[in-house]
Design a protein around this motif. Structure first.
Motif, PDB file in Angstrom:
ATOM      1  N   ARG A 106      30.393  16.085  12.304  1.00 11.89           N
ATOM      2  CA  ARG A 106      31.178  16.107  11.055  1.00 11.89           C
ATOM      3  C   ARG A 106      32.656  15.860  11.339  1.00 11.89           C
ATOM      4  NH1 ARG A 106      27.724  21.129   9.308  1.00 11.89           N
ATOM      5  NH2 ARG A 106      26.121  20.077   8.049  1.00 11.89           N
ATOM      6  N   ARG A 107      33.142  16.409  12.441  1.00  7.10           N
ATOM      7  CA  ARG A 107      34.546  16.181  12.816  1.00  7.10           C
ATOM      8  C   ARG A 107      34.820  14.711  13.081  1.00  7.10           C
ATOM      9  NH1 ARG A 107      35.031  20.949  17.138  1.00  7.10           N
ATOM     10  NH2 ARG A 107      35.173  22.700  15.698  1.00  7.10           N
ATOM     11  N   ARG A 108      33.799  13.948  13.389  1.00  9.99           N
ATOM     12  CA  ARG A 108      33.937  12.508  13.620  1.00  9.99           C
ATOM     13  C   ARG A 108      33.717  11.705  12.340  1.00  9.99           C
ATOM     14  NH1 ARG A 108      33.121  15.136  17.935  1.00  9.99           N
ATOM     15  NH2 ARG A 108      33.722  14.433  19.999  1.00  9.99           N
ATOM     16  N   GLY A 109      33.631  12.403  11.222  1.00  8.95           N
ATOM     17  CA  GLY A 109      33.534  11.738   9.933  1.00  8.95           C
ATOM     18  C   GLY A 109      32.128  11.407   9.473  1.00  8.95           C
ATOM     19  N   LEU A 110      31.124  11.901  10.166  1.00  8.52           N
ATOM     20  CA  LEU A 110      29.744  11.611   9.775  1.00  8.52           C
ATOM     21  C   LEU A 110      29.233  12.653   8.784  1.00  8.52           C
ATOM     22  CD1 LEU A 110      28.331  10.688  13.290  1.00  8.52           C
ATOM     23  CD2 LEU A 110      28.844   9.120  11.419  1.00  8.52           C
ATOM     24  N   ALA A 111      28.408  12.206   7.859  1.00 16.78           N
ATOM     25  CA  ALA A 111      27.725  13.114   6.932  1.00 16.78           C
ATOM     26  C   ALA A 111      26.478  13.636   7.643  1.00 16.78           C
ATOM     27  CB  ALA A 111      27.349  12.387   5.656  1.00 16.78           C
ATOM     28  N   VAL A 112      26.379  14.954   7.783  1.00 12.31           N
ATOM     29  CA  VAL A 112      25.295  15.561   8.562  1.00 12.31           C
ATOM     30  C   VAL A 112      24.518  16.550   7.700  1.00 12.31           C
ATOM     31  CG1 VAL A 112      24.721  16.929  10.600  1.00 12.31           C
ATOM     32  CG2 VAL A 112      26.664  15.349  10.672  1.00 12.31           C
ATOM     33  N   ASP A 113      23.190  16.391   7.686  1.00 13.50           N
ATOM     34  CA  ASP A 113      22.294  17.398   7.108  1.00 13.50           C
ATOM     35  C   ASP A 113      21.789  18.247   8.264  1.00 13.50           C
ATOM     36  OD1 ASP A 113      22.518  16.505   4.508  1.00 13.50           O
ATOM     37  OD2 ASP A 113      20.678  15.317   4.580  1.00 13.50           O
ATOM     38  N   LEU A 114      21.994  19.556   8.172  1.00 15.03           N
ATOM     39  CA  LEU A 114      21.567  20.494   9.215  1.00 15.03           C
ATOM     40  C   LEU A 114      20.491  21.399   8.645  1.00 15.03           C
ATOM     41  CD1 LEU A 114      21.845  21.945  11.959  1.00 15.03           C
ATOM     42  CD2 LEU A 114      23.728  23.261  10.929  1.00 15.03           C
ATOM     43  N   ARG A 115      19.398  21.520   9.393  1.00 20.68           N
ATOM     44  CA  ARG A 115      18.285  22.375   8.975  1.00 20.68           C
ATOM     45  C   ARG A 115      17.816  23.198  10.170  1.00 20.68           C
ATOM     46  NH1 ARG A 115      12.382  20.831   8.600  1.00 20.68           N
ATOM     47  NH2 ARG A 115      11.466  22.581   7.501  1.00 20.68           N
ATOM     48  N   HIS A 116      17.680  24.501   9.965  1.00 23.67           N
ATOM     49  CA  HIS A 116      17.134  25.391  10.987  1.00 23.67           C
ATOM     50  C   HIS A 116      15.707  25.742  10.547  1.00 23.67           C
ATOM     51  CE1 HIS A 116      20.962  25.736  12.968  1.00 23.67           C
ATOM     52  NE2 HIS A 116      21.537  26.189  11.867  1.00 23.67           N
ATOM     53  N   ARG A 117      14.749  24.970  11.025  1.00 27.95           N
ATOM     54  CA  ARG A 117      13.371  25.111  10.550  1.00 27.95           C
ATOM     55  C   ARG A 117      12.789  26.499  10.805  1.00 27.95           C
ATOM     56  NH1 ARG A 117       8.546  21.926  13.412  1.00 27.95           N
ATOM     57  NH2 ARG A 117       8.475  23.855  14.634  1.00 27.95           N
ATOM     58  N   ASP A 118      13.053  27.080  11.987  1.00 30.03           N
ATOM     59  CA  ASP A 118      12.352  28.309  12.371  1.00 30.03           C
ATOM     60  C   ASP A 118      13.261  29.512  12.627  1.00 30.03           C
ATOM     61  OD1 ASP A 118       9.916  26.880  12.307  1.00 30.03           O
ATOM     62  OD2 ASP A 118      10.269  26.132  14.322  1.00 30.03           O
ATOM     63  N   ALA A 119      14.537  29.400  12.338  1.00 32.66           N
ATOM     64  CA  ALA A 119      15.488  30.473  12.673  1.00 32.66           C
ATOM     65  C   ALA A 119      15.135  31.798  12.004  1.00 32.66           C
ATOM     66  CB  ALA A 119      16.911  30.074  12.325  1.00 32.66           C
ATOM     67  N   ASP A 120      14.498  31.756  10.848  1.00 33.51           N
ATOM     68  CA  ASP A 120      14.164  32.993  10.134  1.00 33.51           C
ATOM     69  C   ASP A 120      12.706  33.402  10.296  1.00 33.51           C
ATOM     70  OD1 ASP A 120      16.772  33.354   9.173  1.00 33.51           O
ATOM     71  OD2 ASP A 120      16.404  31.965   7.516  1.00 33.51           O
ATOM     72  N   ARG A 121      12.004  32.725  11.169  1.00 33.56           N
ATOM     73  CA  ARG A 121      10.603  33.088  11.433  1.00 33.56           C
ATOM     74  C   ARG A 121      10.563  34.278  12.388  1.00 33.56           C
ATOM     75  NH1 ARG A 121       6.743  28.237  11.495  1.00 33.56           N
ATOM     76  NH2 ARG A 121       5.306  29.955  11.554  1.00 33.56           N
ATOM     77  N   PRO A 122       9.421  34.958  12.470  1.00 37.46           N
ATOM     78  CA  PRO A 122       9.321  36.129  13.349  1.00 37.46           C
ATOM     79  C   PRO A 122       9.589  35.788  14.815  1.00 37.46           C
ATOM     80  CG  PRO A 122       7.451  36.014  11.861  1.00 37.46           C
ATOM     81  CD  PRO A 122       8.207  34.720  11.715  1.00 37.46           C
ATOM     82  N   VAL A 123      10.128  36.767  15.522  1.00 34.71           N
ATOM     83  CA  VAL A 123      10.364  36.621  16.964  1.00 34.71           C
ATOM     84  C   VAL A 123       9.027  36.431  17.655  1.00 34.71           C
ATOM     85  CG1 VAL A 123      11.191  37.817  19.040  1.00 34.71           C
ATOM     86  CG2 VAL A 123      12.441  38.040  16.882  1.00 34.71           C
ATOM     87  N   ILE A 124       8.985  35.456  18.564  1.00 33.79           N
ATOM     88  CA  ILE A 124       7.774  35.223  19.339  1.00 33.79           C
ATOM     89  C   ILE A 124       7.743  36.233  20.483  1.00 33.79           C
ATOM     90  CG2 ILE A 124       6.603  33.596  20.885  1.00 33.79           C
ATOM     91  CD1 ILE A 124       7.653  31.353  19.112  1.00 33.79           C
TER      92      ILE A 124
END
Length: 126
Positions: A106-124
């Motif tokens: 983003r600092r380089r001027g790019l449009a970025v979509d960020l997704r954390h698919r599993d960050a809120d899933r249970p701890v393995i």
């Protein structure tokens, strides 16, 4: 429309997303999961981000990935560059690297979509 789509994920929660660039952080970088104080936390916690960013090799990997994405963007297709960043659970290493990669792009001027698919899933449990 995004220039870059960045997805963090955990290999332990399912297959890797389809991507042009895949970073597999499982073997080469220290896992914050081994610290009981960090185990249940996610990228949303500053202590997790700090632990990951202090891991030797992570910052050079981020620089190299920014360069790789830039090279893909210079190609003629014009479609979004898809980057998938994986670790075991998707809560610590992959989520932090994806978060920092998106910020750098983003600092380089790019449009970025960020997704954390599993960050809120249970701890393995390992």
């Amino acid at each position: 429309m995004a220039d870059v789509e960045v997805t963090s994920f955990g290999f332990g929660h399912g297959p890797q997303p389809t991507a042009h660039v895949v970073l597999d952080l499982r073997q080469h970088f220290r896992d914050p999961h081994v610290d009981p104080a960090l185990r249940t936390l996610t990228v949303a916690n500053r202590a997790v981000r700090r632990a990951v960013l202090r891991t030797s090799g992570i910052r050079p990997l981020l620089r190299a990935t920014v360069a790789q994405v830039t090279a893909f963007r210079e190609g003629p297709s014009g479609e979004a560059v898809k980057v998938a960043v994986g670790c075991v659970g998707g809560r610590h290493r992959s989520a932090t690297v994806a978060h920092c990669l998106a910020r750098r792009l983003r600092r380089r001027g790019l449009a970025v979509d960020l997704r954390h698919r599993d960050a809120d899933r249970p701890v393995i449990q390992r």
